[in-house]
Design a protein around this motif. Structure first.
Motif, PDB file in Angstrom:
ATOM      1  N   PHE A  91       0.827  -1.219   0.000  1.00 61.32           N
ATOM      2  CA  PHE A  91       0.000   0.000   0.000  1.00 61.32           C
ATOM      3  C   PHE A  91       0.859   1.266   0.000  1.00 61.32           C
ATOM      4  O   PHE A  91       0.618   2.203  -0.764  1.00 61.32           O
ATOM      5  CB  PHE A  91      -0.941  -0.022   1.212  1.00 61.32           C
TER       6      PHE A  91
ATOM      7  N   ILE B  92      -5.432   9.326 -10.027  1.00 60.64           N
ATOM      8  CA  ILE B  92      -5.233   8.449  -8.866  1.00 60.64           C
ATOM      9  C   ILE B  92      -6.075   7.175  -8.993  1.00 60.64           C
ATOM     10  O   ILE B  92      -5.582   6.065  -8.757  1.00 60.64           O
ATOM     11  CB  ILE B  92      -5.569   9.198  -7.549  1.00 60.64           C
TER      12      ILE B  92
ATOM     13  N   VAL C  55      -4.342   3.453  -9.176  1.00 56.44           N
ATOM     14  CA  VAL C  55      -4.538   2.349  -8.230  1.00 56.44           C
ATOM     15  C   VAL C  55      -4.942   1.082  -8.978  1.00 56.44           C
ATOM     16  O   VAL C  55      -4.416  -0.012  -8.708  1.00 56.44           O
ATOM     17  CB  VAL C  55      -5.607   2.717  -7.169  1.00 56.44           C
TER      18      VAL C  55
ATOM     19  N   GLN D   1      -8.290   5.968   8.540  1.00 56.74           N
ATOM     20  CA  GLN D   1      -8.464   5.669   7.121  1.00 56.74           C
ATOM     21  C   GLN D   1      -7.636   4.446   6.716  1.00 56.74           C
ATOM     22  O   GLN D   1      -8.102   3.564   6.007  1.00 56.74           O
ATOM     23  CB  GLN D   1      -8.041   6.915   6.313  1.00 56.74           C
TER      24      GLN D   1
ATOM     25  N   ALA E 231      -8.612   0.620   4.924  1.00 55.95           N
ATOM     26  CA  ALA E 231      -7.979   0.126   3.707  1.00 55.95           C
ATOM     27  C   ALA E 231      -7.604  -1.349   3.818  1.00 55.95           C
ATOM     28  O   ALA E 231      -7.450  -2.037   2.825  1.00 55.95           O
ATOM     29  CB  ALA E 231      -6.738   0.945   3.377  1.00 55.95           C
TER      30      ALA E 231
ATOM     31  N   SER F   4      -3.487  10.235  -0.120  1.00 55.49           N
ATOM     32  CA  SER F   4      -3.338   8.986   0.608  1.00 55.49           C
ATOM     33  C   SER F   4      -4.709   8.397   0.960  1.00 55.49           C
ATOM     34  O   SER F   4      -4.927   7.179   0.864  1.00 55.49           O
ATOM     35  CB  SER F   4      -2.513   9.266   1.857  1.00 55.49           C
ATOM     36  N   GLU F   5      -5.651   9.262   1.343  1.00 60.65           N
ATOM     37  CA  GLU F   5      -7.007   8.801   1.658  1.00 60.65           C
ATOM     38  C   GLU F   5      -7.702   8.247   0.410  1.00 60.65           C
ATOM     39  O   GLU F   5      -8.383   7.230   0.469  1.00 60.65           O
ATOM     40  CB  GLU F   5      -7.842   9.951   2.241  1.00 60.65           C
ATOM     41  N   ARG F   6      -7.512   8.932  -0.721  1.00 53.27           N
ATOM     42  CA  ARG F   6      -8.168   8.470  -1.952  1.00 53.27           C
ATOM     43  C   ARG F   6      -7.599   7.121  -2.403  1.00 53.27           C
ATOM     44  O   ARG F   6      -8.350   6.222  -2.782  1.00 53.27           O
ATOM     45  CB  ARG F   6      -7.996   9.523  -3.057  1.00 53.27           C
ATOM     46  N   VAL F   7      -6.270   6.985  -2.339  1.00 51.05           N
ATOM     47  CA  VAL F   7      -5.667   5.699  -2.680  1.00 51.05           C
ATOM     48  C   VAL F   7      -6.208   4.619  -1.734  1.00 51.05           C
ATOM     49  O   VAL F   7      -6.580   3.520  -2.175  1.00 51.05           O
ATOM     50  CB  VAL F   7      -4.121   5.763  -2.591  1.00 51.05           C
ATOM     51  N   GLY F   8      -6.296   4.932  -0.446  1.00 50.87           N
ATOM     52  CA  GLY F   8      -6.827   3.975   0.534  1.00 50.87           C
ATOM     53  C   GLY F   8      -8.244   3.548   0.206  1.00 50.87           C
ATOM     54  O   GLY F   8      -8.582   2.357   0.285  1.00 50.87           O
ATOM     55  N   ALA F   9      -9.086   4.507  -0.193  1.00 59.08           N
ATOM     56  CA  ALA F   9     -10.484   4.199  -0.517  1.00 59.08           C
ATOM     57  C   ALA F   9     -10.578   3.290  -1.737  1.00 59.08           C
ATOM     58  O   ALA F   9     -11.287   2.275  -1.725  1.00 59.08           O
ATOM     59  CB  ALA F   9     -11.262   5.497  -0.750  1.00 59.08           C
ATOM     60  N   ARG F  10      -9.829   3.620  -2.784  1.00 60.06           N
ATOM     61  CA  ARG F  10      -9.851   2.796  -4.007  1.00 60.06           C
ATOM     62  C   ARG F  10      -9.294   1.404  -3.733  1.00 60.06           C
ATOM     63  O   ARG F  10      -9.790   0.399  -4.229  1.00 60.06           O
ATOM     64  CB  ARG F  10      -9.015   3.466  -5.114  1.00 60.06           C
ATOM     65  N   PHE F  11      -8.233   1.361  -2.926  1.00 69.48           N
ATOM     66  CA  PHE F  11      -7.586   0.097  -2.573  1.00 69.48           C
ATOM     67  C   PHE F  11      -8.564  -0.803  -1.806  1.00 69.48           C
ATOM     68  O   PHE F  11      -8.669  -2.005  -2.078  1.00 69.48           O
ATOM     69  CB  PHE F  11      -6.346   0.410  -1.732  1.00 69.48           C
ATOM     70  N   ALA F  12      -9.289  -0.203  -0.857  1.00 70.40           N
ATOM     71  CA  ALA F  12     -10.265  -0.974  -0.065  1.00 70.40           C
ATOM     72  C   ALA F  12     -11.372  -1.501  -0.970  1.00 70.40           C
ATOM     73  O   ALA F  12     -11.796  -2.661  -0.839  1.00 70.40           O
ATOM     74  CB  ALA F  12     -10.834  -0.098   1.046  1.00 70.40           C
TER      75      ALA F  12
ATOM     76  N   ALA G 182     -11.162  -2.178  -4.183  1.00 71.49           N
ATOM     77  CA  ALA G 182     -10.613  -3.254  -5.016  1.00 71.49           C
ATOM     78  C   ALA G 182     -10.514  -4.550  -4.216  1.00 71.49           C
ATOM     79  O   ALA G 182     -10.842  -5.632  -4.710  1.00 71.49           O
ATOM     80  CB  ALA G 182      -9.242  -2.852  -5.564  1.00 71.49           C
TER      81      ALA G 182
END
Lengths: 100, 88, 100, 88, 100, 88
Positions: A34, A64, A68, E92, E96, F69-77, F79
């Protein structure tokens, strides 16, 4: 006899430390993955240019999301490649360190 | 590295640690290849899916990185063996 | 009395954990060194250019062999330099963190 | 950092941890200098041995990095002391 | 009963391992911060240019002093920003990784 | 990650480890933002104090990095949830 071992848990229920260790390795792996994704997508979509304000603009946000998705895909492809080579890499690492 | 001064309990302990580290090394190699090949191959973020050009780039890049890593490992092992054997 | 300690090994033979710790530090050091060499030689000999295929070509292979030899030499030179300064660096780090 | 609230057993434990970390910090500095100076000084991979120019580059680079690291450490310690003393 | 636990310290005085853990985390944080400052200021003030000799010249020395001061200031500003957001980031991160 | 096969003692142990790791992740994010925004915003080392331009750059950069970082986390979750749910 478990209280004679180094890490006994007689009074807390039986904890399988190998299981815990594996879960920690998995957690560390996901976290590392991550963090690298955050850093790579930052470099690709935002970069070191002077920030006009504190918001992500439309172009950055779209970038972004795609970034991802692609990063996840690259990870899958690389995983398949490593598997098709029969996990040759760790055995190779072993030989690099001599008589381990 | 030389573990000949270890007793059997220490060797057993060390073997377990080394096995764990080999797993971690492998996972780190995996993460490194992913990161390097993503940086090398992906520069267009207008689409979500990998293009066929990107896919073949990733496949070649990963293959190349693994071979590179193996070659470095082989040369590194030879250099260490030379040193241990006193020929250098 | 060893079974009273946190990490006793009464039933497995006596394990010297300081010795294990030192071996682990050595192993981590070699691994870190090796990983940096892989990464540096990748950047010098292969780089981020688009890969034509999955093989190392002749030029890349030769470059890698020389690169490993030079990286090892640089490590030796740096080690000698650090030793000739009487390992001044760790003492300096200590002071940087105040009253440790 | 302030360990005054630690009892003697905790201080003894912490001292051991810190000694281990200082060794690790030193090894990391060693690896960092090697990596930085290799990148700075080695750009010709047609020969296997370091040229005399590369050798003196590595020596200067390492010396410079150590002095840099010491200077950053000194300034950093001063800034922390200032803050602890309340003068900033 | 403490000698039944995995990490008892009956014969060495009572060690609070949570306290030790926190001190180690703090130590690691300061070390990581310091190492990143060394690396960033090296890149800003010295860089990968061929070194004329082994000494820091006047310009480099002055640059390093200013660089450390600015790096410390940036850290403070970023800390304030993170605090004003109510430490939203770790929560957050949690999401994740799914059902942690 | 799925901890349903863990007994209550193991879950308690794991919860403690995860809490510690979340603290470490937060501290790493803090260090990352500091490093990235310093590199982006500070290029003049003739003065010791941050200029007002540098200050606002750091504020914007940090804000942006957190949102990134929050946006990447949201998309990652998302996926990961897709994958777990079998829809992909």
């Amino acid at each position: 006899m478990s209280f004679l071992g180094g890490r006994s848990n007689a009074n807390t229920g039986s904890v399988n430390y190998d299981k815990i260790d594996m879960a920690v390795t998995e957690l560390d792996t996901v976290t590392d993955f991550f963090n690298r994704m955050v850093s790579s997508c930052y470099n690709k979509c935002i970069g070191a240019k002077y920030p006009a304000d504190g918001d992500l603009n439309k172009g950055e946000s779209v970038c972004i999301d795609k970034c991802v998705a692609k990063y996840n895909d690259v990870q899958k492809k690389v995983g398949e490649k490593l598997q098709s080579r029969g996990a040759a890499a760790p055995a190779q690492n072993q030989s690099a360190f001599g008589s381990l | 590295m030389d573990f000949s001064s270890f007793n059997s309990a220490e060797q057993a302990h060390m073997t377990k640690i080394i096995e764990k580290k080999q797993m971690q090394d492998f996972l780190k190699l995996y993460a490194n290849i992913t990161e390097k090949c993503f940086i090398t191959c992906c520069n267009d973020f207008t689409s979500k899916a990998l293009s066929s050009k990107e896919e073949s780039c990733v496949a070649n890049c990963a293959e190349k990185f693994i071979k590179h890593s193996e070659r470095v490992g082989a040369r590194f092992a030879e250099a260490n063996a030379d040193q241990a054997g006193g020929s250098q």
